[in-house]
Write an enzyme that holds these catalytic residues in place. Structure first.
Site, PDB file in Angstrom:
ATOM      1  N   HIS A  57     100.473 -22.575   0.290  1.00  0.00           N
ATOM      2  CA  HIS A  57     101.726 -22.600   1.045  1.00  0.00           C
ATOM      3  C   HIS A  57     101.642 -21.897   2.366  1.00  0.00           C
ATOM      4  O   HIS A  57     102.261 -22.298   3.344  1.00  0.00           O
ATOM      5  CB  HIS A  57     102.870 -22.091   0.177  1.00  0.00           C
ATOM      6  N   GLU A  79     102.910 -35.223  -9.416  1.00  0.00           N
ATOM      7  CA  GLU A  79     101.907 -34.218  -9.041  1.00  0.00           C
ATOM      8  C   GLU A  79     101.264 -33.569 -10.259  1.00  0.00           C
ATOM      9  O   GLU A  79     100.456 -32.653 -10.132  1.00  0.00           O
ATOM     10  CB  GLU A  79     102.521 -33.155  -8.122  1.00  0.00           C
ATOM     11  N   ASP A  87      99.232 -30.583  -5.571  1.00  0.00           N
ATOM     12  CA  ASP A  87      99.184 -30.162  -6.977  1.00  0.00           C
ATOM     13  C   ASP A  87      98.415 -31.161  -7.835  1.00  0.00           C
ATOM     14  O   ASP A  87      97.745 -30.771  -8.784  1.00  0.00           O
ATOM     15  CB  ASP A  87     100.608 -29.967  -7.523  1.00  0.00           C
ATOM     16  N   CYS A 126     103.403 -37.305  -0.245  1.00  0.00           N
ATOM     17  CA  CYS A 126     103.899 -36.196   0.583  1.00  0.00           C
ATOM     18  C   CYS A 126     102.978 -34.973   0.524  1.00  0.00           C
ATOM     19  O   CYS A 126     103.263 -33.959   1.144  1.00  0.00           O
ATOM     20  CB  CYS A 126     105.324 -35.820   0.222  1.00  0.00           C
TER      21      CYS A 126
HETATM   22  C1  PEP Z   1     102.256 -31.262  -3.433  1.00  0.00           C
HETATM   23  O1  PEP Z   1     102.041 -30.607  -4.447  1.00  0.00           O
HETATM   24  O2  PEP Z   1     101.458 -32.105  -2.970  1.00  0.00           O
HETATM   25  C2  PEP Z   1     103.505 -31.079  -2.679  1.00  0.00           C
HETATM   26  C3  PEP Z   1     103.819 -31.844  -1.665  1.00  0.00           C
HETATM   27  O3  PEP Z   1     104.287 -30.043  -3.042  1.00  0.00           O
HETATM   28  P1  PEP Z   1     103.982 -28.519  -2.664  1.00  0.00           P
HETATM   29  O4  PEP Z   1     102.863 -28.502  -1.671  1.00  0.00           O
HETATM   30  O5  PEP Z   1     105.249 -27.981  -2.124  1.00  0.00           O
HETATM   31  O6  PEP Z   1     103.606 -27.922  -3.971  1.00  0.00           O
HETATM   32 MG    MG Z   2     103.595 -29.470  -5.443  1.00  0.00          MG
END
Ligand code: PEP
Ligand code: MG
Length: 583
Positions: free
Chosen positions: A191, A434, A458, A505
Site C-alpha cells: 500500500h 482477489e 492480492d 483493478c
Molecule cells: C488488489 O488486491 O489487487 C487490489 C486492487 O486491492 P488492494 O491493492 O487495495 O488490496
Molecule cells: Mg486487494
C-alpha cells in the site's frame, strides 16, 4: 559514493538530503554535534533519562495499587536498566568522544545491547529485548518531544529514509517537501507503494538496511524507475541523474500529449474504458485531467484514517458527494472497507493476529461487525442519486460471504425506503476477485454478482503464496506466472460469456507490459492509478484486438513466467518504441 538496489515503486528521480526515521518512526536528527554543543547535549540526555525514570516510577506506583506486586517488579527492572552503566556511562561517552547527538547515541548503544540478545532464540530473552525497546522509545520520546513524528513541518526538500512507512504516514507526506522516499522493507504492490504512486513521489522500497546505513544529511539520489539509490554521489553522477530526472518529466509530457490525441478505442475501433483507482477524493481531479472514464476503485479505507475508526454516515456521505461532484456523471465504484493485514489495522484498533493476511480482514471483518458495513452502505446508497454508483465488496472468498453481504445490502435498502430516504434503485453490488477460491468458482457467482473487478495484487499474493509486502520474496511476485494468468483469463472469459462487466483493478492493469495480454483475454475495462492513464491510453490505441488475441495465445502456450514477460516486453517496445518514448 555508495550504490544500493531496491524495488522501484514510484517512478521519477529525487535528489535531496536524507531525513532518517528510525524503526519506530522517530526522526533521528543530524547525527553529529559541534564541540561547543557537547555540554548542552549531555545535559539534554541527562534530563531525558531523569524524565524517563520519573515516568516509569509513576507507572510502577500506579500499577502497585491495582495489580500484583510482580507486575510492579517489571518496572523496577526497567528503572534498573536506566541506571545501568551502559546507559549512564556509554551514551554520554559517545556524545563526548564521537560527538553523536544524544538521539543517535541512544540508538547506537541500544542497537549494540539488543543485537546479541535478539540472536538468542528464547522466549525469555525475546521479552528482555522488548523491554529494551520500550526503554529506548521512552528515552527517544523524551529527547525528541513533539518533533518525534513530525513530518509535516519540514522546511526544506528531503528524501525520507525509514524502516517502513505506514499507508497513513505515506498519505500525509508533504509533496512539496518530500522529494522521494526509501525504505528497508516493502514490495511493489504494497500500500505504501500504491500511495507513493498516487502522490507522484519517487520511491524505492526493500532496500534492506538503508535506514541504518544512511545518516541524516547525506545526499541521496532516488531513481524510482530502476530502483537504484545512490548515497553521497559525486558531481558527475549527480549531473547524470539530474538529466535523467528531466528526461522522465519530458517523457511524461510526451505521453500526455500522445494520449490526448489518441483514440479512446483500440486501433481497430473497439471501445476500451480506462477508469481510475483512487485512495481519496481529491485524486479525481488528476484522474479527470488524465482522461479517466470514471472511478473503477475507490479504496475507502482513507475515510477511516481521516475521521477515525467509526466515521459517521454523514462523513462518508460528504466524501461520496464530493466525489460525484468531481466526476460529473461518470461512474463511481466504491469499495467497502478493506481493513486488516497491511491496511490500517492499527488505525481501526484491530486486534493483532498471528497471520493477519489469512485472518479476519476485509469482508470477513465487515460481516463480523456489520454496523460498519451498514453505515457505509447507507451513505453510498444515499449518494447514488448524485451520480452512477457501484458498490464493490473486497476479498470475497465464497458465495456464502457474498450472499451474507447481499442480505445486509437489501436490508439497508428496505430501511432507507421505510425512512423515505431516496436512493437509485439499481446500484449494482459487485465484488473484487482477489482470492483464488473466488476466481476458481467464478461461475457460481455469475448469477448473483452484478460485476467483477480482479484484484491482482492480492490474487498474485494468495495464488503464489508470496507476501506482497516482503522484499525477500519480491522476485517471486510474478503477474505472468501461468497460474495467475489462467485464473485471470478464467474470470474474464466467464464474465464476458455471461455479459457481466469485468475489470482489472490490481497494479497489473496499470503496467504497460500487461495491457495487451489483458486485452487479448477479452478485457475492455481497466482500472489503474491515475498516473498510468496516458501510457495505457496511447498503448491500447495502437494495437488491434486480433493482435492482442494472438499475443495472449502465444503467452499462454509458454510455461515460464519470465519467458512470458519477455514476450510482453517486446510487444510494448513495438507499440511504444524507445526512440519515441525513451527517457
Ligand atoms: C488488489 O488486491 O489487487 C487490489 C486492487 O486491492 P488492494 O491493492 O487495495 O488490496
Ligand atoms: Mg486487494
Amino acid at each position: 559514493m555508495e550504490i544500493k538496489n531496491g524495488i522501484p515503486v514510484s517512478p521519477g528521480v529525487a535528489i535531496a538530503p536524507a531525513l532518517v526515521l528510525d524503526s519506530e518512526s522517530f526522526r533521528i536528527p543530524r547525527r553529529f554535534i559541534r564541540k561547543d554543543e557537547v555540554d548542552t547535549e549531555l545535559k539534554r540526555f541527562e534530563l531525558a533519562r531523569a524524565k524517563a525514570l520519573g515516568e516509569i516510577s509513576d507507572i510502577r506506583d500506579s500499577v502497585h495499587s491495582v495489580a500484583k506486586e510482580e507486575v510492579g517488579l517489571i518496572f523496577d527492572a526497567h528503572m534498573r536498566m536506566l541506571e545501568d552503566p551502559l546507559i549512564t556511562k556509554e551514551i554520554p561517552e559517545k556524545i563526548k568522544t564521537k560527538r553523536y547527538t544524544p538521539e543517535y547515541a541512544v540508538s547506537r548503544v541500544f542497537k549494540k545491547i539488543i543485537k546479541p540478545i535478539k540472536e538468542i532464540n528464547d522466549a525469555y530473552f525475546i521479552q528482555r529485548v522488548n523491554d529494551f525497546y520500550d526503554i529506548q522509545k521512552r528515552l527517544l520520546r523524551n529527547l525528541l518531544g513533539q518533533r518525534a513524528h513530525d513530518l509535516t513541518a519540514l522546511d526544506r526538500k528531503v528524501v525520507v529514509v525509514a524502516h517502513d512507512l505506514t499507508p497513513s504516514q505515506t498519505a500525509t507526506l508533504d509533496k512539496k517537501m518530500v522529494a522521494g522516499f526509501i525504505t528497508d522493507v516493502g514490495g511493489a504492490t504494497s500500500h505504501t507503494a500504491i500511495l507513493a504512486n498516487a502522490l507522484g513521489i519517487p520511491a524505492v522500497v526493500g532496500l534492506g538496511t538503508i535506514s541504518s546505513d544512511i545518516s541524516g544529511g547525506d545526499v541521496v539520489i532516488v531513481d524510482g524507475k530502476s530502483g537504484r539509490v545512490i548515497v553521497n554521489p559525486d558531481d558527475a553522477t549527480r549531473e547524470k541523474y539530474e538529466v535523467r530526472g528531466q528526461g522522465y518529466i519530458d517523457r511524461e509530457k510526451r505521453m500526455f500529449e500522445a494520449a490526448s490525441k489518441a483514440l479512446r478505442t483500440t486501433k481497430d475501433g473497439e471501445k476500451v474504458n480506462l477508469y481510475a483507482n483512487i485512495e481519496w477524493d481529491d485524486e479525481i481531479e488528476l484522474a479527470n485531467r488524465l482522461g479517466a472514464d470514471g472511478v473503477g476503485l475507490f479504496r475507502t479505507e482513507f475515510i477511516y484514517s481521516k475521521f477515525g475508526a467509526h466515521p459517521t454516515e454523514e462523513q462518508h456521505y460528504d466524501v461520496y458527494k464530493r466525489a460525484h461532484a468531481m466526476l460529473d456523471g461518470r461512474t463511481l465504484t466504491l469499495r467497502t472497507m478493506d481493513f486488516g493485514a497491511d491496511k490500517f489495522a492499527s488505525e481501526v484498533g484491530l486486534e493483532r493476529e498471528e497471520n493477519p493476511f489469512l485472518g479476519c480482514r476485509s469482508i470477513r471483518l465487515s460481516l463480523r461487525e456489520p454496523h460498519l458495513l451498514i453505515t457505509q452502505m447507507r451513505a453510498a446508497l444515499r449518494a447514488s442519486v448524485l451520480g452512477p454508483t457501484r458498490l464493490m465488496l473486497p476479498m470475497v472468498g465464497s458465495i456464502e460471504e457474498f450472499r451474507a453481504a447481499r442480505v445486509i445490502f437489501e436490508n439497508v435498502k428496505t430501511d432507507l425506503k421505510r425512512e423515505g430516504i431516496p436512493f437509485a434503485p439499481d446500484v449494482p453490488l459487485g465484488m473484487m476477485v482477489e482470492v483464488p477460491s473466488a476466481a476458481l468458482t467464478i461461475d457460481s457467482f455469475i448469477k448473483e454478482c452484478e460485476f467483477f473487478s480482479i484484484g491482482t495484487n492480492d490474487l498474485v499474493q494468495y495464488t503464489l503464496a508470496v507476501d506482497r509486502n516482503n522484499q525477500y520474496v519480491a522476485n517471486l511476485f510474478k503477474h505472468t506466472s501461468p497460474a495467475v494468468l489462467r485464473l485471470v483469463k478464467l474470470v474474464i472469459d466467464t464474465a464476458v460469456k455471461n455479459n457481466r462487466p469485468v475489470s482489472v483493478c490490481g497494479e497489473m492493469a496499470g503496467e504497460a507490459r500487461f495491457a495487451v495480454i489483458l486485452l487479448g483475454f477479452g478485457l475492455r475495462d481497466f482500472s489503474v492509478g491515475p498516473t498510468a492513464l496516458p501510457e495505457l491510453r496511447t498503448l491500447l490505441s495502437r494495437v488491434t484486438v486480433a493482435e492482442a488475441v494472438e499475443l495472449a495465445g502465444k503467452a499462454m502456450a509458454l510455461d515460464a513466467a519470465d519467458e512470458i514477460t519477455d514476450l510482453l516486453d517486446a510487444e510494448v517496445e513495438r507499440l511504444l518504441p524507445s526512440e519515441e518514448f525513451g527517457e
